[in-house]
Motif scaffolding. Sequence first.
Motif, PDB file in Angstrom:
ATOM      1  N   PHE A 149       0.542  -0.976   0.318  1.00  0.00           N
ATOM      2  CA  PHE A 149       0.468  -0.230  -0.060  1.00  0.00           C
ATOM      3  C   PHE A 149       1.085   1.645   0.403  1.00  0.00           C
ATOM      4  O   PHE A 149       0.641   2.829  -0.594  1.00  0.00           O
ATOM      5  N   LEU A 150       2.052   1.414   0.674  1.00  0.00           N
ATOM      6  CA  LEU A 150       3.109   2.661   0.599  1.00  0.00           C
ATOM      7  C   LEU A 150       3.433   3.026  -0.241  1.00  0.00           C
ATOM      8  O   LEU A 150       3.157   4.019  -0.919  1.00  0.00           O
ATOM      9  N   ALA A 151       3.994   1.438  -1.440  1.00  0.00           N
ATOM     10  CA  ALA A 151       4.308   1.690  -2.400  1.00  0.00           C
ATOM     11  C   ALA A 151       3.520   1.930  -3.949  1.00  0.00           C
ATOM     12  O   ALA A 151       3.414   3.094  -4.445  1.00  0.00           O
ATOM     13  N   LEU A 152       2.203   1.854  -3.448  1.00  0.00           N
ATOM     14  CA  LEU A 152       1.505   3.028  -4.473  1.00  0.00           C
ATOM     15  C   LEU A 152       0.633   4.059  -3.917  1.00  0.00           C
ATOM     16  O   LEU A 152       0.750   4.876  -4.859  1.00  0.00           O
ATOM     17  N   LEU A 153       0.946   4.283  -2.858  1.00  0.00           N
ATOM     18  CA  LEU A 153       0.530   5.456  -2.317  1.00  0.00           C
ATOM     19  C   LEU A 153       1.434   6.497  -2.392  1.00  0.00           C
ATOM     20  O   LEU A 153       1.927   7.778  -2.843  1.00  0.00           O
ATOM     21  N   ALA A 154       3.074   6.087  -3.031  1.00  0.00           N
ATOM     22  CA  ALA A 154       4.350   6.874  -3.081  1.00  0.00           C
ATOM     23  C   ALA A 154       4.053   7.402  -4.647  1.00  0.00           C
ATOM     24  O   ALA A 154       4.372   8.010  -5.043  1.00  0.00           O
ATOM     25  N   GLY A 155       3.278   6.103  -5.284  1.00  0.00           N
ATOM     26  CA  GLY A 155       3.403   5.860  -6.653  1.00  0.00           C
ATOM     27  C   GLY A 155       2.358   7.669  -7.237  1.00  0.00           C
ATOM     28  O   GLY A 155       2.888   8.492  -8.033  1.00  0.00           O
ATOM     29  N   ILE A 156       1.452   7.077  -6.520  1.00  0.00           N
ATOM     30  CA  ILE A 156       0.113   8.218  -6.732  1.00  0.00           C
ATOM     31  C   ILE A 156       0.516   9.440  -6.218  1.00  0.00           C
ATOM     32  O   ILE A 156       0.395  10.338  -6.976  1.00  0.00           O
ATOM     33  N   ALA A 157       0.848   9.610  -5.271  1.00  0.00           N
ATOM     34  CA  ALA A 157       2.050  10.797  -4.734  1.00  0.00           C
ATOM     35  C   ALA A 157       2.728  11.387  -5.711  1.00  0.00           C
ATOM     36  O   ALA A 157       2.382  12.963  -5.768  1.00  0.00           O
TER      37      ALA A 157
ATOM     38  N   HIS B 214      -5.365  -5.012 -12.738  1.00  0.00           N
ATOM     39  CA  HIS B 214      -6.161  -5.685 -11.689  1.00  0.00           C
ATOM     40  C   HIS B 214      -6.724  -4.593 -10.442  1.00  0.00           C
ATOM     41  O   HIS B 214      -7.724  -4.200 -10.598  1.00  0.00           O
ATOM     42  N   LEU B 215      -5.583  -3.635 -10.700  1.00  0.00           N
ATOM     43  CA  LEU B 215      -5.769  -2.208  -9.439  1.00  0.00           C
ATOM     44  C   LEU B 215      -7.134  -1.390 -10.493  1.00  0.00           C
ATOM     45  O   LEU B 215      -7.791  -1.008  -9.566  1.00  0.00           O
ATOM     46  N   THR B 216      -7.050  -1.076 -11.822  1.00  0.00           N
ATOM     47  CA  THR B 216      -7.970  -0.440 -12.457  1.00  0.00           C
ATOM     48  C   THR B 216      -9.134  -1.467 -12.502  1.00  0.00           C
ATOM     49  O   THR B 216     -10.335   0.049 -12.459  1.00  0.00           O
ATOM     50  N   GLN B 217      -9.528  -2.679 -12.268  1.00  0.00           N
ATOM     51  CA  GLN B 217     -10.529  -3.470 -12.513  1.00  0.00           C
ATOM     52  C   GLN B 217     -10.964  -2.999 -10.831  1.00  0.00           C
ATOM     53  O   GLN B 217     -12.560  -3.002 -10.710  1.00  0.00           O
ATOM     54  N   MET B 218     -10.244  -3.180  -9.775  1.00  0.00           N
ATOM     55  CA  MET B 218     -10.697  -3.086  -8.720  1.00  0.00           C
ATOM     56  C   MET B 218     -11.573  -1.684  -8.659  1.00  0.00           C
ATOM     57  O   MET B 218     -12.569  -1.438  -7.881  1.00  0.00           O
ATOM     58  N   LYS B 219     -10.747  -0.323  -9.336  1.00  0.00           N
ATOM     59  CA  LYS B 219     -11.226   1.407  -9.018  1.00  0.00           C
ATOM     60  C   LYS B 219     -12.389   1.299  -9.647  1.00  0.00           C
ATOM     61  O   LYS B 219     -13.401   1.594  -8.869  1.00  0.00           O
ATOM     62  N   GLU B 220     -12.576   0.078 -11.342  1.00  0.00           N
ATOM     63  CA  GLU B 220     -13.686   0.741 -10.780  1.00  0.00           C
ATOM     64  C   GLU B 220     -15.323   0.245 -10.703  1.00  0.00           C
ATOM     65  O   GLU B 220     -16.255   0.468 -10.785  1.00  0.00           O
TER      66      GLU B 220
ATOM     67  N   ILE C 163     -15.528   3.793   3.843  1.00  0.00           N
ATOM     68  CA  ILE C 163     -14.313   2.036   3.220  1.00  0.00           C
ATOM     69  C   ILE C 163     -13.754   3.614   2.537  1.00  0.00           C
ATOM     70  O   ILE C 163     -14.022   3.765   1.251  1.00  0.00           O
ATOM     71  N   ASP C 164     -12.379   3.139   3.177  1.00  0.00           N
ATOM     72  CA  ASP C 164     -11.429   3.945   1.786  1.00  0.00           C
ATOM     73  C   ASP C 164     -11.028   3.007   0.669  1.00  0.00           C
ATOM     74  O   ASP C 164     -10.755   1.929   1.071  1.00  0.00           O
ATOM     75  N   PHE C 165     -10.987   3.141  -1.227  1.00  0.00           N
ATOM     76  CA  PHE C 165     -10.580   2.285  -1.736  1.00  0.00           C
ATOM     77  C   PHE C 165      -8.929   1.733  -1.106  1.00  0.00           C
ATOM     78  O   PHE C 165      -9.046   0.609  -1.265  1.00  0.00           O
ATOM     79  N   VAL C 166      -8.255   3.227  -1.305  1.00  0.00           N
ATOM     80  CA  VAL C 166      -6.791   2.061  -0.475  1.00  0.00           C
ATOM     81  C   VAL C 166      -6.311   2.988   1.034  1.00  0.00           C
ATOM     82  O   VAL C 166      -7.179   3.692   1.398  1.00  0.00           O
ATOM     83  N   PRO C 167      -6.563   2.411   1.811  1.00  0.00           N
ATOM     84  CA  PRO C 167      -5.708   0.311   1.574  1.00  0.00           C
ATOM     85  C   PRO C 167      -7.397  -0.302   1.660  1.00  0.00           C
ATOM     86  O   PRO C 167      -6.821  -1.537   1.587  1.00  0.00           O
ATOM     87  N   GLU C 168      -8.052   0.584   2.193  1.00  0.00           N
ATOM     88  CA  GLU C 168      -9.338  -0.654   3.143  1.00  0.00           C
ATOM     89  C   GLU C 168      -9.448  -1.564   1.834  1.00  0.00           C
ATOM     90  O   GLU C 168     -10.029  -3.246   2.039  1.00  0.00           O
ATOM     91  N   TYR C 169     -10.412  -1.318   0.816  1.00  0.00           N
ATOM     92  CA  TYR C 169     -11.217  -1.994   0.232  1.00  0.00           C
ATOM     93  C   TYR C 169     -10.221  -2.825  -0.921  1.00  0.00           C
ATOM     94  O   TYR C 169     -10.773  -4.418  -1.387  1.00  0.00           O
ATOM     95  N   VAL C 170      -9.180  -2.096  -1.586  1.00  0.00           N
ATOM     96  CA  VAL C 170      -7.689  -2.859  -2.579  1.00  0.00           C
ATOM     97  C   VAL C 170      -7.405  -4.229  -0.811  1.00  0.00           C
ATOM     98  O   VAL C 170      -6.635  -5.206  -1.604  1.00  0.00           O
ATOM     99  N   HIS C 171      -7.060  -4.310   0.255  1.00  0.00           N
ATOM    100  CA  HIS C 171      -7.185  -4.535   0.993  1.00  0.00           C
ATOM    101  C   HIS C 171      -7.899  -6.322   1.162  1.00  0.00           C
ATOM    102  O   HIS C 171      -7.782  -7.687   1.012  1.00  0.00           O
ATOM    103  N   GLU C 172      -9.173  -5.654   1.054  1.00  0.00           N
ATOM    104  CA  GLU C 172     -10.376  -6.812   0.706  1.00  0.00           C
ATOM    105  C   GLU C 172     -10.398  -7.819  -0.043  1.00  0.00           C
ATOM    106  O   GLU C 172     -10.390  -8.561  -0.111  1.00  0.00           O
TER     107      GLU C 172
END
Length: 201
Positions: A9-17, A61-67, A117-126
């Motif tokens: 999750f930290l890696a994803l957040l770093a990339g988005i930031a 996979h992340l794109t599908q989850m976001k959609e 429910i936050d998309f990151v990290p809560e939904y992605v984690h589930e």
Amino acid sequence: MTISTVLCFLALLAGIAVEGASHRASLNVKGHHMGEFPQQLFARGARSALDFWQDCVSIPHLTQMKERFVRWLDHNNDGVSTFDEVKNFIRRFKPDVRDETVAAYIRRRDTNGNGVIDFVPEYVHEMTASESTLDSAKEEFQFLDSNDDGLVTEKEIVRMSEALDQSPEEALQTAQLRYMPADVDKDGKLSFDEFKAVYNL
């Protein structure tokens, strides 16, 4: 949550930031093509963060989850699912859902205690968790049991699957291949004890 999951999750957040606000649309359903997303991150010096994240969840996979998150739980696409959004989602397959059920649904996922429910990290984690739990089995059984009689039928499974955007053929296949083999006594209904076998519990 494991250390490796936290690091993902930290890696994803770093990339988005690093990507910056001007490129946030790359994670939106109506934004430009997600294929540009890793290129932008690489160009901005986030290769290591994205590479580590891709080891955990691929960009497609992340794109599908976001959609799915936006379509089902985050109608205004602000990155969180509120009480009303969750309630509207559950009503697709449980029209008479009670507020306490909605609150429990959020509470089971709301690891940071902010009431949504936050998309990151809560939904992605589930969506990426590999282990099934008794609580998740009970919750799904409750939602499938549309008439609250303590049993789940093939028809109820098909109805919920269709509410989650499966075609009638896919929904029937889901019911017959994933769930109904657990019907040990062959009465056409699943008790919760039978249903637990779907989760290998």
